[in-house]
Design a protein around this motif. Structure first.
Motif, PDB file in Angstrom:
ATOM      1  N   HIS A  58      -4.564  -0.296  -4.906  1.00 28.63           N
ATOM      2  CA  HIS A  58      -3.413  -0.918  -4.258  1.00 28.63           C
ATOM      3  C   HIS A  58      -3.777  -1.871  -3.114  1.00 28.63           C
ATOM      4  N   LEU A  59      -4.930  -1.681  -2.488  1.00 28.30           N
ATOM      5  CA  LEU A  59      -5.353  -2.601  -1.427  1.00 28.30           C
ATOM      6  C   LEU A  59      -6.467  -3.524  -1.896  1.00 28.30           C
ATOM      7  N   LEU A  60      -6.869  -3.356  -3.150  1.00 31.91           N
ATOM      8  CA  LEU A  60      -7.943  -4.187  -3.716  1.00 31.91           C
ATOM      9  C   LEU A  60      -9.184  -4.131  -2.833  1.00 31.91           C
ATOM     10  N   ALA A  61      -9.474  -2.924  -2.300  1.00 31.08           N
ATOM     11  CA  ALA A  61     -10.564  -2.763  -1.349  1.00 31.08           C
ATOM     12  C   ALA A  61     -11.903  -2.671  -2.062  1.00 31.08           C
ATOM     13  N   PRO A  62     -12.913  -3.400  -1.600  1.00 33.99           N
ATOM     14  CA  PRO A  62     -14.253  -3.274  -2.185  1.00 33.99           C
ATOM     15  C   PRO A  62     -14.844  -1.902  -1.890  1.00 33.99           C
ATOM     16  N   ALA A  63     -15.851  -1.514  -2.648  1.00 32.61           N
ATOM     17  CA  ALA A  63     -16.369  -0.145  -2.613  1.00 32.61           C
ATOM     18  C   ALA A  63     -16.817   0.317  -1.230  1.00 32.61           C
ATOM     19  N   ARG A  64     -17.436  -0.546  -0.458  1.00 35.38           N
ATOM     20  CA  ARG A  64     -17.989  -0.118   0.831  1.00 35.38           C
ATOM     21  C   ARG A  64     -17.127  -0.553   2.020  1.00 35.38           C
ATOM     22  N   ALA A  65     -15.897  -0.890   1.759  1.00 34.70           N
ATOM     23  CA  ALA A  65     -15.012  -1.289   2.851  1.00 34.70           C
ATOM     24  C   ALA A  65     -14.702  -0.090   3.755  1.00 34.70           C
ATOM     25  N   THR A  71       5.907 -13.302  10.486  1.00 32.09           N
ATOM     26  CA  THR A  71       5.200 -13.205   9.213  1.00 32.09           C
ATOM     27  C   THR A  71       6.080 -12.520   8.188  1.00 32.09           C
ATOM     28  N   ALA A  72       6.294 -13.154   7.053  1.00 32.55           N
ATOM     29  CA  ALA A  72       7.121 -12.567   6.010  1.00 32.55           C
ATOM     30  C   ALA A  72       6.368 -11.444   5.305  1.00 32.55           C
ATOM     31  N   LEU A  73       7.053 -10.338   5.059  1.00 31.90           N
ATOM     32  CA  LEU A  73       6.480  -9.203   4.354  1.00 31.90           C
ATOM     33  C   LEU A  73       7.285  -8.942   3.088  1.00 31.90           C
ATOM     34  N   THR A  74       6.611  -8.489   2.060  1.00 34.90           N
ATOM     35  CA  THR A  74       7.296  -7.977   0.877  1.00 34.90           C
ATOM     36  C   THR A  74       6.726  -6.591   0.597  1.00 34.90           C
ATOM     37  N   ALA A  75       7.537  -5.729  -0.015  1.00 34.72           N
ATOM     38  CA  ALA A  75       7.082  -4.370  -0.287  1.00 34.72           C
ATOM     39  C   ALA A  75       7.618  -3.902  -1.620  1.00 34.72           C
ATOM     40  N   HIS A  76       6.832  -3.085  -2.284  1.00 39.13           N
ATOM     41  CA  HIS A  76       7.247  -2.461  -3.531  1.00 39.13           C
ATOM     42  C   HIS A  76       6.912  -0.977  -3.454  1.00 39.13           C
ATOM     43  N   SER A  77       7.811  -0.149  -3.965  1.00 40.49           N
ATOM     44  CA  SER A  77       7.621   1.293  -3.915  1.00 40.49           C
ATOM     45  C   SER A  77       7.834   1.905  -5.283  1.00 40.49           C
ATOM     46  N   GLY A  78       7.204   3.043  -5.490  1.00 39.45           N
ATOM     47  CA  GLY A  78       7.406   3.827  -6.704  1.00 39.45           C
ATOM     48  C   GLY A  78       7.754   5.246  -6.317  1.00 39.45           C
ATOM     49  N   ILE A  79       8.553   5.914  -7.127  1.00 38.68           N
ATOM     50  CA  ILE A  79       8.998   7.272  -6.825  1.00 38.68           C
ATOM     51  C   ILE A  79       8.719   8.161  -8.033  1.00 38.68           C
ATOM     52  N   THR A  80       8.058   9.310  -7.794  1.00 40.75           N
ATOM     53  CA  THR A  80       7.795  10.271  -8.854  1.00 40.75           C
ATOM     54  C   THR A  80       8.074  11.678  -8.338  1.00 40.75           C
ATOM     55  N   ALA A  81       8.332  12.590  -9.258  1.00 37.63           N
ATOM     56  CA  ALA A  81       8.551  14.003  -8.916  1.00 37.63           C
ATOM     57  C   ALA A  81       7.231  14.749  -9.041  1.00 37.63           C
ATOM     58  N   THR A  82       6.997  15.708  -8.148  1.00 37.16           N
ATOM     59  CA  THR A  82       5.747  16.449  -8.156  1.00 37.16           C
ATOM     60  C   THR A  82       5.952  17.783  -7.448  1.00 37.16           C
ATOM     61  N   VAL A 128       1.485  -9.488   2.535  1.00 36.29           N
ATOM     62  CA  VAL A 128       1.719 -10.788   3.158  1.00 36.29           C
ATOM     63  C   VAL A 128       1.391 -11.810   2.078  1.00 36.29           C
ATOM     64  N   GLY A 129       2.404 -12.493   1.577  1.00 35.07           N
ATOM     65  CA  GLY A 129       2.181 -13.347   0.423  1.00 35.07           C
ATOM     66  C   GLY A 129       1.780 -12.486  -0.758  1.00 35.07           C
ATOM     67  N   GLU A 130       0.625 -12.793  -1.353  1.00 33.06           N
ATOM     68  CA  GLU A 130       0.117 -12.009  -2.479  1.00 33.06           C
ATOM     69  C   GLU A 130      -0.917 -10.978  -2.045  1.00 33.06           C
ATOM     70  N   THR A 131      -1.176 -10.877  -0.748  1.00 40.73           N
ATOM     71  CA  THR A 131      -2.258 -10.023  -0.256  1.00 40.73           C
ATOM     72  C   THR A 131      -1.735  -8.691   0.262  1.00 40.73           C
ATOM     73  N   PRO A 132      -2.152  -7.563  -0.302  1.00 44.53           N
ATOM     74  CA  PRO A 132      -1.710  -6.262   0.213  1.00 44.53           C
ATOM     75  C   PRO A 132      -2.389  -5.961   1.545  1.00 44.53           C
ATOM     76  N   VAL A 133      -1.590  -5.545   2.532  1.00 47.87           N
ATOM     77  CA  VAL A 133      -2.140  -5.242   3.857  1.00 47.87           C
ATOM     78  C   VAL A 133      -1.959  -3.781   4.244  1.00 47.87           C
ATOM     79  N   LEU A 134      -1.075  -3.069   3.540  1.00 45.77           N
ATOM     80  CA  LEU A 134      -0.836  -1.654   3.849  1.00 45.77           C
ATOM     81  C   LEU A 134      -0.440  -0.941   2.570  1.00 45.77           C
ATOM     82  N   ALA A 135      -0.974   0.251   2.376  1.00 42.47           N
ATOM     83  CA  ALA A 135      -0.581   1.098   1.247  1.00 42.47           C
ATOM     84  C   ALA A 135      -0.303   2.490   1.788  1.00 42.47           C
ATOM     85  N   ALA A 136       0.665   3.170   1.193  1.00 42.33           N
ATOM     86  CA  ALA A 136       1.057   4.472   1.729  1.00 42.33           C
ATOM     87  C   ALA A 136       1.508   5.404   0.618  1.00 42.33           C
TER      88      ALA A 136
END
Length: 253
Positions: free
Chosen positions: A117-124, A190-201, A228-236
């Motif tokens: 979700h953050l497209l983080a490289p392995a050693r970030a 700064t414009a933000l966009t967000a997308h969320s998913g919901i599941t039962a567990t 921010v734009g197409e770049t993910p800056v936070l995942a939760a």
């Protein structure tokens, strides 16, 4: 209303000034704004620019036009259009935000979730905040939040990077705020966009211990990515057990 880019058009800056005045009580809920000529003079702007900003404020639900009265501030004005993303503690707080209790503030290597979700490289190195949200003495939700690597944030959202560092320095990594609230506070331009998913567990043992519930307690898992734009800056990930305050859901296409 979406605000794009780092530089704002004059009408957006004007929108912001009036919205600030609404939220700081200069024009309190239920009050009537001055007439257009008077308000334009007070703000030092042209009437066409003012009219455009007022129309945007009406569209975003801060103002209502009443025949014979003029423009009035709505009794419960919503957050400004460029701040529609809300921290979970406000979203489920039913008007009274839940308290954020810090469990962990650390830096960790990417997990499968943050790699995806953050497209983080392995050693970030990613900031990770774990918090319990409480209301009326009861644990209502468990939140896990990750920020993108500092190098990326310094490039795409430097104010967020600075705010995270300042918050941790000020609180010794015990910040009683959510990471998303820090992001929103740093994103006025700064414009933000967000997308969320919901599941039962089910909570499971560890999360059940943290929330004071049995391991087999049904729960809702909300995943969220803010960009921010197409770049993910936070995942939760947010875990809400049975009995937590209601979570309003808006579906859109």
């Amino acid at each position: 209303m979406a605000v794009s880019g780092q530089r704002r058009r004059p009408v957006v800056a004007l929108y912001e000034r009036i919205a600030d005045a609404v939220h700081d009580g200069t024009y309190p809920p239920g009050s009537t704004l001055p007439s257009e000529p008077k308000l334009a003079a007070e703000l030092g702007v042209s009437r066409p620019a003012l009219r455009e900003a007022l129309l945007l404020l009406q569209e975003d639900g801060l103002l209502t036009v009443r025949r014979g009265v003029g423009r009035t501030v709505n009794d419960r004005p919503p957050r400004r259009g460029f701040e529609q993303v809300q921290p979970l503690e406000e979203l489920i707080g039913a008007g009274t935000p839940l308290r954020v209790r810090a469990l962990l503030r650390t830096v960790e290597e990417p997990t499968d979730f943050t790699t995806q979700h953050l497209l983080a490289p392995a050693r970030a190195e990613l900031r990770f905040w774990e918090s319990v949200l409480t209301g009326e003495g009861t644990a209502a939700a468990l939140s896990h939040e990750w920020a993108a690597a500092d190098e990326l944030l310094d490039r795409v959202h430097p104010e967020f990077a600075r705010s995270l560092r300042a918050t941790e320095a000020r609180t010794g990594r015990g910040a009683a705020v959510s990471m998303l609230s820090v992001l929103l506070g740093a994103s006025r331009e700064t414009a933000l966009t967000a997308h969320s998913g919901i599941t039962a567990t089910l909570l499971g043992r560890r999360r059940g211990d943290q929330l004071g519930r049995p391991a087999d307690t049904p729960a809702v898992l909300v995943t969220q990515v803010v960009r921010v734009g197409e770049t993910p800056v936070l995942a939760a990930k947010h875990m809400l057990p049975t009995g937590a305050p209601a979570l309003p859901v808006l579906q859109s296409h």
